[in-house]
Scaffold this motif. Structure first.
Motif: not given
Length: 470
Positions: A270-289
Motif C-alpha cells: 500500500f501507499f499511505l499519505f498522512v498529514e499533520g495539517g494543523r501544525i501549519d494553522h497553529g503557526h499562521h495564528e502564532t499559536l505556538a503551543r
C-alpha cells in the motif's frame, strides 16, 4: 509518507522539548518518533514562480516529482494560478498514489485538515487554484464549474480519487449541497451530495464500504471487512487536538492505525499519505503551543505506523512542505519551559519569549515607545492555548518561511533521501524504491522470491531519467 505541514526545523526542536517537558523531563534530551530514523536530508521547497512555497505547489513536488506554480495543485509550471483553461492531460502531473494504484496497491490519505485541502489534494487533484474545493468556489471566481472541476468532485468522480481505499479527515461541507439538512449545510451549489455519490459508486462495485463521522464509529469499524472507508469529522478542518471533543473527534494516531489495518490486507502492499495539517494553522495564528502540540500528535502517528510495519519491506518518509517564521532564541537555561520567557533584553530590560515569530497576529504595538512585556501583561501566557506569541511586525496571518525542511527516512532505499535535495526528488526516490511509476523496467525479480532487486543509482541520474513525471 508523513507530512508535517509547516513543520520547520525550529518546530521540530521546540516540539521535541515540549513533548519531553510534558513528561516532567527537562526536554532537550527527548526524541520525537522520526528523530530516530537513520537517514536524514534537507529539502529545497521553492516553487517555479515563488521563493517561499505554499502547501499547494509543494504538494505537487513531494507527491508527483514536478515543481509547480504557487497556488496550483497537480499541474506543471506551465499552469499559473487560476489558469483553468491550461489544465489538461499534458500539463497534469501524476502522483505516487496514482502509480501505487496502477501497481495494484491499496492507497489512503489521512489528514487533520479538510480532505480537499492543498496537501492531501496533491495525491489526486489537478487544479489551477487550491481554493476551488467546491463548485461554489469556482463560481465565485466567475468561472464555469463544469469546465473547472472542483477538488471535492475530482476526489469522488475521477481517478485516482474515487479509487482511494481510505479517506480520513475533515471537510464534509465541500461534499454536501447548501441547506442539505438542518444539521449539515454544505457549500455545493450544484445540489450534488458527493458523500452519497461516493457510497453509490462503491455499492455498484460490490465493495464493502463504510462512512463514519465520529470517533466511536471509527473505533467500532470492522477493518477486516472494509474495502473503502470515508471518514469526515467536521464541516471544515478538524479541531486542534488541544480543545477537541474527545468523544467526537479521533486523533491522528487513531486514524493512521485504522488506515494501516485496512490497507495492509493487500498482499501487494500500500501507499499511505498522512498529514499533520494543523501544525501549519497553529503557526499562521502564532499559536505556538497549539503548533507544538499538533507536532507531538503527528509524532505519535509516525510511531504507531513504525510499530505496525516492517523496516524490511516498508519505506517510511517524514518531511514538511515548507517552513514558518517561528524562531527559537535567547539564552534560556536547560529545562526552561519552552513556552516561557528566554530572558531579559540587555537594551530595554524587558523580558522576551523563547519562541517568537517574524510576523503575524501576535504583533503588539509599543505603548509610548515601550515594548510589550509578555511577563507583565500575560502572566499565564505559557498555559493559554489561545495566546498569540509575539511577532516582529503585523500581518493578518503569519507567513511561511523559505528555508529548507528536514527529510527523515527509514526502510528500503531510504539512503537515497540524504543530503540536500530538490523537494521534487522525494517521490522519485520513493517510486524507485517501490518499483512504481514509468520506470518499473529498472526492477527485476529476485532469485530469493523477494519482490524486486534494484540497481544502485545516484540521485542526479534518477532526476535526469524521471523528471518530469506525468
Amino acid at each position: 509518507m508523513f507530512l508535517g505541514d509547516g513543520m520547520s526545523i525550529a518546530t521540530v526542536t521546540a516540539a521535541r522539548i515540549y513533548a519531553g517537558q510534558l513528561k516532567g523531563a527537562p526536554g532537550e534530551e527527548n526524541n520525537l518518533a522520526f528523530d530516530n530514523f537513520p537517514h536524514t536530508g534537507l529539502s529545497k521547497t521553492y516553487c517555479v514562480d515563488a521563493q517561499v512555497a505554499d502547501s499547494a505547489c509543494s504538494s505537487t513536488a513531494y507527491l508527483s516529482g514536478v515543481k509547480g506554480s504557487i497556488g496550483t495543485i497537480g499541474v506543471t509550471g506551465e499552469v499559473a494560478r487560476k489558469q483553468c483553461d491550461k489544465v489538461n492531460d499534458q500539463t497534469s502531473a501524476t502522483s505516487i498514489l496514482y502509480w501505487a494504484q496502477k501497481a495494484g496497491k491499496s492507497t489512503g490519505i489521512v489528514t487533520t485538515t479538510r480532505v480537499t485541502h492543498a496537501s492531501p489534494a496533491g495525491t489526486y487533484a489537478h487544479t489551477a487554484d487550491r481554493d476551488w474545493e467546491s463548485d461554489s468556489d469556482v463560481a465565485a471566481d466567475n468561472l464555469d464549474p463544469s469546465r473547472c472541476q472542483d477538488i471535492a468532485s475530482q476526489l469522488v468522480n475521477n481517478s485516482p480519487g474515487k479509487d482511494i481505499n481510505v479517506i480520513l479527515g475533515g471537510g464534509w461541507r465541500e461534499f454536501l449541497p447548501v441547506n442539505a439538512s438542518e444539521e449539515a449545510s454544505g457549500r455545493r451549489g450544484d445540489n450534488e451530495d458527493l458523500i452519497k455519490k461516493w457510497a453509490l459508486d462503491k455499492e455498484a462495485r460490490g465493495a464493502r464500504y463504510a462512512f463514519v463521522n465520529d470517533r466511536q464509529s471509527l473505533s467500532n469499524l470492522d477493518t477486516q471487512n472494509t474495502d473503502f472507508l470515508l471518514g469526515l469529522f467536521g464541516p471544515s478542518h478538524m479541531e486542534y487536538h488541544l480543545g477537541a471533543d474527545e468523544e467526537e473527534q479521533p486523533t491522528l494516531e487513531e486514524m493512521t492505525r485504522t488506515a494501516i489495518n485496512i490497507l495492509s490486507r493487500n498482499p501487494k502492499g500500500f501507499f499511505l499519505f498522512v498529514e499533520g495539517g494543523r501544525i501549519d494553522h497553529g503557526h499562521h495564528e502564532t499559536l505556538a503551543r497549539r503548533a507544538l502540540d499538533e507536532t507531538v500528535e503527528f509524532s505519535k502517528a509516525v510511531r504507531t505506523a513504525d510499530d505496525m510495519t516492517d523496516d524490511g519491506d516498508t519505506l517510511m518518509v517524514t518531511t514538511a512542505d515548507h517552513a514558518h517564521t517561528m524562531s527559537f532564541s535567547g539564552y534560556p537555561a536547560r529545562g526552561n519551559d519552552i513556552l516561557s520567557v528566554a530572558g531579559v533584553s540587555d537594551v530595554d530590560n524587558i523580558p522576551y519569549a523563547t519562541l517568537s515569530y517574524a510576523n503575524g497576529p501576535g504583533y503588539r504595538k509599543p505603548d509610548a515607545g515601550v515594548r510589550y512585556n509578555v511577563l507583565t501583561d500575560d502572566m499565564n501566557f505559557a498555559e493559554d492555548i489561545k495566546y498569540h506569541f509575539p511577532s516582529g511586525l503585523p500581518t493578518a496571518i503569519e507567513t511561511h518561511g523559505g528555508e529548507d525542511v528536514s527529510v527523515y527516512s527509514k526502510g528500503p532505499w531510504a539512503h537515497l533521501l540524504t543530503g540536500v535535495m530538490e523537494q521534487s526528488f522525494i517521490p522519485v526516490a520513493m517510486m524507485y524504491a517501490s518499483c512504481l511509476g514509468p520506470h518499473t523496467t529498472m526492477c527485476t525479480p529476485r532469485r530469493d522470491n523477494a519482490p524486486y532487486h534494484l540497481h544502485q543509482v545516484r540521485q542526479d541520474s534518477l532526476l535526469k531519467e524521471a523528471t518530469p513525471l506525468r
